[in-house]
Design a protein around this motif. Structure first.
Motif, PDB file in Angstrom:
ATOM      1  N   LEU A  79       0.836  -1.202   0.000  1.00 52.65           N
ATOM      2  CA  LEU A  79       0.000   0.000   0.000  1.00 52.65           C
ATOM      3  C   LEU A  79       0.872   1.254   0.000  1.00 52.65           C
ATOM      4  O   LEU A  79       0.588   2.220  -0.712  1.00 52.65           O
ATOM      5  CB  LEU A  79      -0.945  -0.006   1.202  1.00 52.65           C
ATOM      6  N   ASP A  80       1.949   1.234   0.762  1.00 53.94           N
ATOM      7  CA  ASP A  80       2.872   2.367   0.810  1.00 53.94           C
ATOM      8  C   ASP A  80       3.455   2.644  -0.579  1.00 53.94           C
ATOM      9  O   ASP A  80       3.544   3.798  -1.001  1.00 53.94           O
ATOM     10  CB  ASP A  80       3.995   2.087   1.815  1.00 53.94           C
ATOM     11  N   GLY A  81       3.828   1.610  -1.303  1.00 53.93           N
ATOM     12  CA  GLY A  81       4.357   1.778  -2.659  1.00 53.93           C
ATOM     13  C   GLY A  81       3.329   2.371  -3.598  1.00 53.93           C
ATOM     14  O   GLY A  81       3.638   3.255  -4.408  1.00 53.93           O
ATOM     15  N   ALA A  82       2.088   1.906  -3.494  1.00 56.40           N
ATOM     16  CA  ALA A  82       1.013   2.439  -4.345  1.00 56.40           C
ATOM     17  C   ALA A  82       0.751   3.909  -4.018  1.00 56.40           C
ATOM     18  O   ALA A  82       0.562   4.722  -4.926  1.00 56.40           O
ATOM     19  CB  ALA A  82      -0.257   1.615  -4.167  1.00 56.40           C
ATOM     20  N   LEU A  83       0.758   4.252  -2.736  1.00 59.17           N
ATOM     21  CA  LEU A  83       0.560   5.650  -2.343  1.00 59.17           C
ATOM     22  C   LEU A  83       1.713   6.522  -2.832  1.00 59.17           C
ATOM     23  O   LEU A  83       1.503   7.653  -3.285  1.00 59.17           O
ATOM     24  CB  LEU A  83       0.410   5.757  -0.824  1.00 59.17           C
ATOM     25  N   ALA A  84       2.942   6.001  -2.759  1.00 67.26           N
ATOM     26  CA  ALA A  84       4.112   6.751  -3.231  1.00 67.26           C
ATOM     27  C   ALA A  84       4.030   7.003  -4.737  1.00 67.26           C
ATOM     28  O   ALA A  84       4.345   8.107  -5.208  1.00 67.26           O
ATOM     29  CB  ALA A  84       5.396   5.999  -2.884  1.00 67.26           C
ATOM     30  N   ARG A  85       3.593   5.981  -5.495  1.00 64.77           N
ATOM     31  CA  ARG A  85       3.428   6.173  -6.943  1.00 64.77           C
ATOM     32  C   ARG A  85       2.398   7.256  -7.244  1.00 64.77           C
ATOM     33  O   ARG A  85       2.583   8.069  -8.148  1.00 64.77           O
ATOM     34  CB  ARG A  85       3.043   4.853  -7.615  1.00 64.77           C
ATOM     35  N   GLU A  86       1.306   7.276  -6.470  1.00 60.77           N
ATOM     36  CA  GLU A  86       0.290   8.310  -6.678  1.00 60.77           C
ATOM     37  C   GLU A  86       0.841   9.699  -6.368  1.00 60.77           C
ATOM     38  O   GLU A  86       0.580  10.664  -7.088  1.00 60.77           O
ATOM     39  CB  GLU A  86      -0.943   8.034  -5.818  1.00 60.77           C
ATOM     40  N   ARG A  87       1.631   9.812  -5.281  1.00 60.50           N
ATOM     41  CA  ARG A  87       2.222  11.104  -4.937  1.00 60.50           C
ATOM     42  C   ARG A  87       3.195  11.562  -6.022  1.00 60.50           C
ATOM     43  O   ARG A  87       3.213  12.737  -6.405  1.00 60.50           O
ATOM     44  CB  ARG A  87       2.927  11.029  -3.578  1.00 60.50           C
ATOM     45  N   LEU A  88       4.009  10.640  -6.530  1.00 60.07           N
ATOM     46  CA  LEU A  88       4.968  10.984  -7.587  1.00 60.07           C
ATOM     47  C   LEU A  88       4.257  11.419  -8.863  1.00 60.07           C
ATOM     48  O   LEU A  88       4.684  12.364  -9.533  1.00 60.07           O
ATOM     49  CB  LEU A  88       5.893   9.806  -7.881  1.00 60.07           C
ATOM     50  N   GLU A  89       3.178  10.741  -9.189  1.00 64.90           N
ATOM     51  CA  GLU A  89       2.414  11.107 -10.376  1.00 64.90           C
ATOM     52  C   GLU A  89       1.842  12.512 -10.227  1.00 64.90           C
ATOM     53  O   GLU A  89       1.876  13.312 -11.161  1.00 64.90           O
ATOM     54  CB  GLU A  89       1.293  10.101 -10.621  1.00 64.90           C
ATOM     55  N   LEU A  90       1.333  12.819  -9.049  1.00 59.39           N
ATOM     56  CA  LEU A  90       0.796  14.161  -8.808  1.00 59.39           C
ATOM     57  C   LEU A  90       1.899  15.205  -8.893  1.00 59.39           C
ATOM     58  O   LEU A  90       1.715  16.275  -9.486  1.00 59.39           O
ATOM     59  CB  LEU A  90       0.093  14.224  -7.451  1.00 59.39           C
ATOM     60  N   LEU A  91       3.063  14.901  -8.325  1.00 63.20           N
ATOM     61  CA  LEU A  91       4.186  15.843  -8.388  1.00 63.20           C
ATOM     62  C   LEU A  91       4.637  16.083  -9.821  1.00 63.20           C
ATOM     63  O   LEU A  91       5.020  17.201 -10.186  1.00 63.20           O
ATOM     64  CB  LEU A  91       5.361  15.330  -7.556  1.00 63.20           C
ATOM     65  N   ALA A  92       4.599  15.053 -10.631  1.00 68.06           N
ATOM     66  CA  ALA A  92       5.015  15.189 -12.029  1.00 68.06           C
ATOM     67  C   ALA A  92       4.014  16.006 -12.838  1.00 68.06           C
ATOM     68  O   ALA A  92       4.372  16.559 -13.878  1.00 68.06           O
ATOM     69  CB  ALA A  92       5.189  13.813 -12.658  1.00 68.06           C
TER      70      ALA A  92
END
Length: 147
Positions: free
Chosen positions: A120-133
């Motif tokens: 779940l932490d990895g999935a949340l991190a991917r979502e945060r990175l996508e938003l930052l990009a």
């Protein structure tokens, strides 16, 4: 959902398949769905609820539910925190009509929670990175990548 009174045959293949599915999630919503599916498939219970933690106020909100228990009919409940890097990401709640989880079931549930948290932490991190990009770091507005 498995009947809480009948322990399904747990094989290494079923366990490995559940772990593999946990880590294949691309987004947090899919990760929560897969967490609920893994618990429902491997731990005998009548209801599984995966709770999300609200980032603003820290309250828990049911994100995914599997199975059902009639009001006032729950015999036992086991709550397992999903913690990664010292941060509470969610909670998995297992409910069954009968009383008690035997030591094997409790250990299996704890092991699944330990695997589910980093997934779940990895999935949340991917979502945060996508938003930052997709947003400008200074204004917070969407950038060209978003459009």
């Amino acid at each position: 959902m498995h009947d809480a009174g009948a322990m399904p045959t747990l094989t290494l293949r079923r366990l490995a398949a559940a772990y593999t599915l946990l880590f294949e999630s691309v987004d947090a919503a899919a990760a929560r769905e897969r967490i609920a599916d893994a618990f429902a498939d491997l731990v005998p219970c009548d209801r599984v609820v995966v709770y999300d933690v609200d980032a603003e106020d820290g309250r828990l909100a049911a994100a995914v539910e599997r199975g059902s228990v009639a009001a006032g009919r729950a015999g036992s409940c086991q709550s397992l925190p999903l913690v990664a890097h010292g941060e509470l990401l969610g909670v998995v709640e297992l409910i069954r009509h009968t009383t008690g989880f035997d030591p094997f079931e409790a250990e299996l549930a704890a092991a699944l929670a330990d695997a589910a948290a980093p997934a779940l932490d990895g999935a949340l991190a991917r979502e945060r990175l996508e938003l930052l990009a997709q947003t400008d770091s200074l204004t917070g507005l969407f950038n060209q990548r978003h459009f």
